[in-house]
Scaffold this active site. Structure first.
Site, mmCIF file in Angstrom:
data_model
loop_
_atom_site.group_PDB
_atom_site.id
_atom_site.type_symbol
_atom_site.label_atom_id
_atom_site.label_comp_id
_atom_site.label_asym_id
_atom_site.label_seq_id
_atom_site.Cartn_x
_atom_site.Cartn_y
_atom_site.Cartn_z
ATOM 1 N N CYS A 48 -8.551 -14.496 10.269
ATOM 2 C CA CYS A 48 -8.237 -13.364 11.143
ATOM 3 C C CYS A 48 -9.564 -12.690 11.455
ATOM 4 O O CYS A 48 -10.584 -12.974 10.837
ATOM 5 C CB CYS A 48 -7.354 -12.344 10.446
ATOM 6 S SG CYS A 48 -5.803 -12.999 9.839
ATOM 7 N N ARG B 45 -11.000 -16.167 16.124
ATOM 8 C CA ARG B 45 -10.618 -16.235 14.709
ATOM 9 C C ARG B 45 -9.105 -16.179 14.513
ATOM 10 O O ARG B 45 -8.608 -16.341 13.397
ATOM 11 C CB ARG B 45 -11.252 -15.070 13.935
ATOM 12 C CG ARG B 45 -12.752 -15.024 14.017
ATOM 13 C CD ARG B 45 -13.296 -13.894 13.180
ATOM 14 N NE ARG B 45 -12.927 -14.034 11.790
ATOM 15 C CZ ARG B 45 -13.565 -14.779 10.913
ATOM 16 N NH1 ARG B 45 -14.629 -15.443 11.272
ATOM 17 N NH2 ARG B 45 -13.148 -14.852 9.668
ATOM 18 N N TRP C 145 -4.252 -14.362 12.556
ATOM 19 C CA TRP C 145 -3.870 -15.784 12.529
ATOM 20 C C TRP C 145 -3.012 -15.886 11.280
ATOM 21 O O TRP C 145 -3.519 -15.884 10.162
ATOM 22 C CB TRP C 145 -5.115 -16.641 12.441
ATOM 23 C CG TRP C 145 -4.820 -18.097 12.426
ATOM 24 C CD1 TRP C 145 -4.754 -18.910 11.332
ATOM 25 C CD2 TRP C 145 -4.551 -18.915 13.551
ATOM 26 N NE1 TRP C 145 -4.453 -20.184 11.726
ATOM 27 C CE2 TRP C 145 -4.323 -20.226 13.075
ATOM 28 C CE3 TRP C 145 -4.456 -18.683 14.921
ATOM 29 C CZ2 TRP C 145 -4.023 -21.284 13.918
ATOM 30 C CZ3 TRP C 145 -4.172 -19.744 15.751
ATOM 31 C CH2 TRP C 145 -3.961 -21.026 15.255
ATOM 32 N N ASN D 207 -8.217 -9.901 6.252
ATOM 33 C CA ASN D 207 -8.428 -11.310 6.569
ATOM 34 C C ASN D 207 -8.530 -12.036 5.234
ATOM 35 O O ASN D 207 -9.416 -11.732 4.439
ATOM 36 C CB ASN D 207 -9.736 -11.461 7.365
ATOM 37 C CG ASN D 207 -10.192 -12.906 7.464
ATOM 38 O OD1 ASN D 207 -9.365 -13.816 7.499
ATOM 39 N ND2 ASN D 207 -11.492 -13.121 7.505
ATOM 40 N N GLY D 208 -7.615 -12.959 4.980
ATOM 41 C CA GLY D 208 -7.668 -13.693 3.708
ATOM 42 C C GLY D 208 -6.260 -13.951 3.204
ATOM 43 O O GLY D 208 -5.278 -13.791 3.936
ATOM 44 N N GLU E 171 -9.192 -43.212 15.138
ATOM 45 C CA GLU E 171 -9.575 -41.821 15.379
ATOM 46 C C GLU E 171 -11.020 -41.740 15.893
ATOM 47 O O GLU E 171 -11.315 -40.952 16.795
ATOM 48 C CB GLU E 171 -9.393 -41.006 14.086
ATOM 49 C CG GLU E 171 -9.804 -39.555 14.156
ATOM 50 C CD GLU E 171 -9.072 -38.722 15.204
ATOM 51 O OE1 GLU E 171 -8.069 -39.193 15.792
ATOM 52 O OE2 GLU E 171 -9.527 -37.593 15.445
ATOM 53 N N LYS F 15 -11.920 -40.009 19.463
ATOM 54 C CA LYS F 15 -12.903 -38.927 19.622
ATOM 55 C C LYS F 15 -13.897 -39.302 20.705
ATOM 56 O O LYS F 15 -14.237 -38.488 21.552
ATOM 57 C CB LYS F 15 -13.674 -38.656 18.320
ATOM 58 C CG LYS F 15 -12.990 -37.901 17.206
ATOM 59 C CD LYS F 15 -12.607 -36.478 17.492
ATOM 60 C CE LYS F 15 -11.284 -36.408 18.186
ATOM 61 N NZ LYS F 15 -10.118 -36.042 17.469
ATOM 62 N N GLU G 116 -12.301 -39.344 24.362
ATOM 63 C CA GLU G 116 -11.836 -38.088 24.965
ATOM 64 C C GLU G 116 -12.966 -37.147 25.355
ATOM 65 O O GLU G 116 -12.810 -36.361 26.280
ATOM 66 C CB GLU G 116 -10.785 -37.384 24.094
ATOM 67 C CG GLU G 116 -11.290 -36.745 22.842
ATOM 68 C CD GLU G 116 -10.189 -36.037 22.062
ATOM 69 O OE1 GLU G 116 -9.327 -35.392 22.675
ATOM 70 O OE2 GLU G 116 -10.218 -36.109 20.822
ATOM 71 N N HIS H 56 -8.371 -62.321 17.340
ATOM 72 C CA HIS H 56 -7.172 -62.664 18.111
ATOM 73 C C HIS H 56 -7.284 -62.220 19.567
ATOM 74 O O HIS H 56 -6.268 -62.066 20.244
ATOM 75 C CB HIS H 56 -5.939 -62.066 17.430
ATOM 76 C CG HIS H 56 -5.756 -62.613 16.051
ATOM 77 N ND1 HIS H 56 -5.087 -63.783 15.797
ATOM 78 C CD2 HIS H 56 -6.226 -62.190 14.846
ATOM 79 C CE1 HIS H 56 -5.123 -64.044 14.495
ATOM 80 N NE2 HIS H 56 -5.821 -63.081 13.898
ATOM 81 N N LYS I 7 -5.529 -28.490 25.136
ATOM 82 C CA LYS I 7 -5.471 -28.402 23.679
ATOM 83 C C LYS I 7 -4.070 -28.708 23.170
ATOM 84 O O LYS I 7 -3.910 -29.404 22.181
ATOM 85 C CB LYS I 7 -5.918 -26.998 23.221
ATOM 86 C CG LYS I 7 -5.966 -26.830 21.705
ATOM 87 C CD LYS I 7 -7.058 -27.680 21.088
ATOM 88 C CE LYS I 7 -7.065 -27.661 19.575
ATOM 89 N NZ LYS I 7 -7.780 -28.811 19.015
#
Ligand code: AGP
Length: 602
Positions: A2, A27, A74, A100-101, A477, A481, A484, A500, A597
Site C-alpha cells: 500500500c 503501490r 492494495w 502498509n503491511g 515462459e 516473455k 511479447e 520431431h 495487462k
C-alpha cells in the site's frame, strides 16, 4: 503493498496528500482514504476505487486542515470496500491511522479487544492497531508511550501514519519491514512510503530503518527507537533523481523494477500463506480428479504445478488452457472434481468463465490470485493469494514466481498430508524453498552480463527455448516473455520434441536457450544441446553443472538447488534477457503493442 503519505505545515493538507497518493498509486489502487484535522476534529473520507474517481466523488480536495495522512490500498486482509479502506479509527474516533503491511497476530489481538468491549467496523488487520493504542491509553501516560506499548505487541510488517486529535501539533510515523521515508521541508514536514510522493516540495529526506518511529511537527522531526523510546540521530540525504525516476525507484521501467522485487515478493508469498496452506492441502487431498485452468504465464505456472503435484503428491492434474476448458470439458466435470484456477488479475475472462462452469457443474474451485477481492476470489470456494503486490508491467514476472512459490508450498503440504514422499526429503525441500529468495538475489546480480548477451542477440529473428520435465514450462515462459516484449519470434518446447520437426529450422547462429538443471534428464538435455549445436545453433545454456560450458556458446551459471525449485529461479535470467532485448530493439517493455495487462474479453 500500500502507499501512505502524511503532511504537516501551512499548506492545505488534502492537496499535498491527493498529489502524493496519485504518485503512490503504483503501490496499490483498490481503495484510498484521507484523514485531516482542524479544530480538534478529524475529517475522514475514504472508499473503494481509484484516487481520481474518489477525489471527485468524495471531495478529497475540500477537506479542511493543515495536517493529515492518506492511504492508497492494495488489500491483504478484508476485501476492497469503503469500510476496509484506510484510515481506520478506534472506538472514540480520536485516533486514526493508515497502514502498509501485514499484522500476523491480528486475530488474537482482535479477540482480546472484543472481549474488552471494543467495537470493530472493518475486516482489516489494521483496525486492531487503533483499538490497541486506545486500550493502552487507558493505562495512562503520554500518547507516544501508549502507542509504543501497543506497537510492541504487534507481529508482522508495518509502515504506519498516526494522527491523534488531542495532540494538534504532530503526526507519528512508524516503520518495521515496510518502507517509510521522511521529507524535511522549511516550516513543513512530510512522510511517505516512497520519495516521489513529496519530491515536488522537498528533496531532503531521512530514511527510517526497521523498528524506528518519527514524531513530526511543522518545524521539527525526531526519530526514536521503537523498542526503547530513545532518540536516534539520523542524517538528512539529498535526493538527486527526477520525479519520474523516483516513481520507478530509479529503474527505467516497471518491468525491471518488478523483476528485482522478486526476492521480496517470494518472501511475502511464503509468509502470507504459511498459516493457511495446510487446510487448503487437506481439502485438495480429497480429490482425485484435478484440473488446473489458466491463461498465458499463469498457464505456465499451472504446468509447473502439474510436475510438482505428480512428483511429490502422486496426483496428476490435467492442465488446461481456460479458453479450451470451457468448451471442451464440461461433460467430465462433476462434484468429484477440483478445479484450481490460477490468475494474477483475477479478472481474465476465459479463466473466470472456466471457474463459473466448474461451479455450475458442482466442482470445488480453488483460486490462486494476486489481486485481492478480484472476481476470481468471489467465484472460488477458497483462495490462496500470491502477495506479489501490484504488477504494472504487462509482462508477468513477480506474479509468476510467486504463483510458483504458492504451488510449491501446496504440493509440499499435499505430499505431507497424503504421506506420498519421505518426510526428511520434504523438510529439506521446504528449507530449500525458504532459501529461494536469496538464490533469486544471486541470479539478479548477473544483469550486466545478460545485457551484454542481449547486445549480441538483438538482431536475431528466431529463438528456441528447450527443456525437459519440470523445465518445459520454463522454456515456454522464456519464449513467451521474449515474444511479447521484444517481438522476436520464439518457440518453447520440450527438448525431446526437437527431432520431431523443429530441428529443421535450426541453422547457423539461431539461438537455442537450453534449460538444463541437474536432475533426472540432465544428460538427455545435453544430447539435445549437442544435436542443435551440430546444426550450427548458438547455444545459451542455463544450468548448474560446469560441463555445460563444453557444449555451450554461453553458459549462465545458476546456484545449486533441488530440481523442483529450479522453475522459480531459472526463469529470472530469461526475464532479464527478454527485457534487455526489448529495450535494445527500442520497445517499451511495460506496454507491449496489442496487449493489455488483463484480458477481460474472450
Ligand atoms: C504474460 O506476461 C501476460 N501478461 C499474460 O500471458 C497473462 O499471464 C495472461 O493474460 C493471464 O493473466 P492472469 O494471470 O491475470 O489471468
Amino acid at each position: 503493498m500500500c502507499g501512505i503519505i502524511g503532511y504537516i505545515g501551512d499548506r492545505q493538507a488534502c492537496e499535498v496528500i491527493v498529489k502524493g497518493l496519485k504518485r503512490l498509486e503504483y503501490r496499490g489502487y483498490d481503495s484510498a482514504g484521507i484523514v485531516t484535522e482542524e479544530g480538534g476534529r478529524l475529517y475522514i473520507k475514504k472508499g473503494a476505487g481509484r484516487i481520481d474517481e474518489l477525489a471527485e466523488k468524495l471531495g478529497f480536495l475540500e477537506m479542511p486542515g493543515k495536517r493529515g495522512i492518506g492511504h492508497t490500498r492494495w488489500a491483504t486482509h478484508g476485501i476492497p470496500n469503503d469500510i476496509n479502506a484506510h484510515p481506520q479509527t478506534d472506538c472514540t474516533g480520536k485516533i486514526a491511522l493508515v497502514h502498509n503491511g501485514i499484522i500476523e497476530n491480528y486475530r488474537e489481538l482482535r479477540e482480546e479487544l472484543l472481549k474488552r468491549g471494543h467495537r470493530f467496523d472493518s475486516d482489516t488487520d489494521t483496525e486492531v492497531i487503533a483499538h490497541l493504542i486506545e486500550e493502552e491509553l487507558k493505562s495512562g501516560g503520554s500518547f507516544e508511550e501508549a502507542m509504543r506499548r501497543a506497537l510492541l505487541r504487534l507481529k508482522g510488517s508495518l509502515a504506519l501514519g498516526i494522527i491523534y486529535t488531542e495532540e494538534p501539533d504532530r503526526l507519528y510515523f512508524v516503520r518495521n519491514e515496510s518502507p517509510l521515508v521522511l521529507g524535511i521541508g522549511e516550516g513543513e514536514n512530510f512522510a511517505a512510503s516512497d520519495v516521489p510522493a513529496f519530491l515536488e516540495y522537498t528533496n531532503r529526506v531521512v530514511f527510517l530503518d526497521d523498528r524506528e518511529y518519527a514524531v513530526l511537527t511543522k518545524d521539527s522531526w525526531t526519530v526514536k527507537n521503537l523498542d526503547t523510546g530513545e532518540r536516534i540521530e539520523k542524517s538528512v540525504h539529498k535526493i538527486e533523481w527526477s520525479l519520474e525516476m523516483a516513481e520507478k525507484a530509479g529503474y527505467p521501467h516497471f518491468m525491471l523494477k518488478e523483476i528485482h522485487e522478486q526476492p521480496k515478493a517470494i518472501r511475502d508469498a511464503l509468509h502470507g500463506n504459511a498459516e493457511i496452506i495446510h487446510s487448503v492441502a487437506e481439502e485438495i487431498a480429497k480429490y482425485d480428479r484435478i484440473f488446473i485452468v489458466a491463461m498465458g504465464t499463469s498457464y505456465h505456472a499451472g504446468l509447473v504445478g502439474k510436475y510438482l503435484f505428480q512428483r511429490l503428491a502422486r496426483k496428476v492434474p490435467i492442465v488446461e488452457d481456460a479458453s479450451e476448458f470451457r468448451y471442451e470439458l464440461e461433460d467430465v466435470i462433476d462434484e468429484n472434481t477440483l478445479v484450481i484456477a490460477i490468475t494474477q488479475s483475477g479478472e481474465t475472462a476465459d479463466t473466470l468463465a472456466a471457474m463459473k462452469l466448474a461451479k455450475r457443474k458442482g466442482a470445488k474451485v480453488l483460486a490462486i490470485v494476486n489481486v485481492v477481492g478480484s472476481m476470481a476470489t468471489r467465484i472460488a470456494d477458497f483462495t490462496l493469494y500470491t502477495h506479489a503486490g501490484p504488477e504494472i508491467g504487462v509482462a508477468a514476472t513477480k506474479t509468476y514466481t510467486t504463483q510458483l512459490t504458492v504451488l510449491t508450498m501446496l504440493a509440499l503440504e499435499l505430499a505431507r498430508v497424503l504421506g506420498t514422499a519421505d518426510q526428511g526429503y520434504l523438510e529439506e525441500l521446504e528449507m530449500g524453498l525458504k532459501a529461494v529468495p536469496e538464490l533469486v538475489e544471486s541470479v539478479l546480480k548477473h544483469e550486466t552480463s545478460l545485457r551484454e548477451l542481449a547486445e549480441g542477440l538483438k538482431n536475431k529473428r528466431d529463438f528456441f527455448y528447450i527443456g525437459r520435465g519440470i523445465s518445459v514450462p520454463t522454456a515456454l515462459e522464456g519464449a513467451l516473455k521474449l515474444k511479447e516484449i521484444s517481438y522476436i519470434h520464439a518457440e518453447g518446447l520440450s527438448a525431446g520434441e526437437l527431432k520431431h520437426g523443429p530441428l529443421a529450422l535450426l541453422e547457423d547462429g539461431v539461438p537455442v536457450v537450453a534449460i538444463a538443471p541437474s536432475g533426472r534428464t540432465f544428460d538427455k538435455v545435453v544430447s539435445n544441446i549437442e544435436e542443435s549445436k551440430a546444426r550450427g545453433a548458438y547455444i545459451i545454456s542455463v544450468g548448474d553443472r560446469a560441463e555445460l560450458m563444453r557444449v555451450s556458446d554461453v553458459f549462465l551459471e545458476m546456484p545449486r538447488m533441488d530440481e523442483l525449485l529450479t522453475p522459480i529461479v531459472y526463469v529470472v535470467p530469461l526475464q532479464i534477457l527478454a527485457y534487455h532485448l526489448a529495450v535494445l530493439r527500442g520497445n517499451d517493455p511495460d506496454k507491449p503493442r496489442n496487449l493489455a495487462k488483463s484480458v477481460t474479453v474472450e
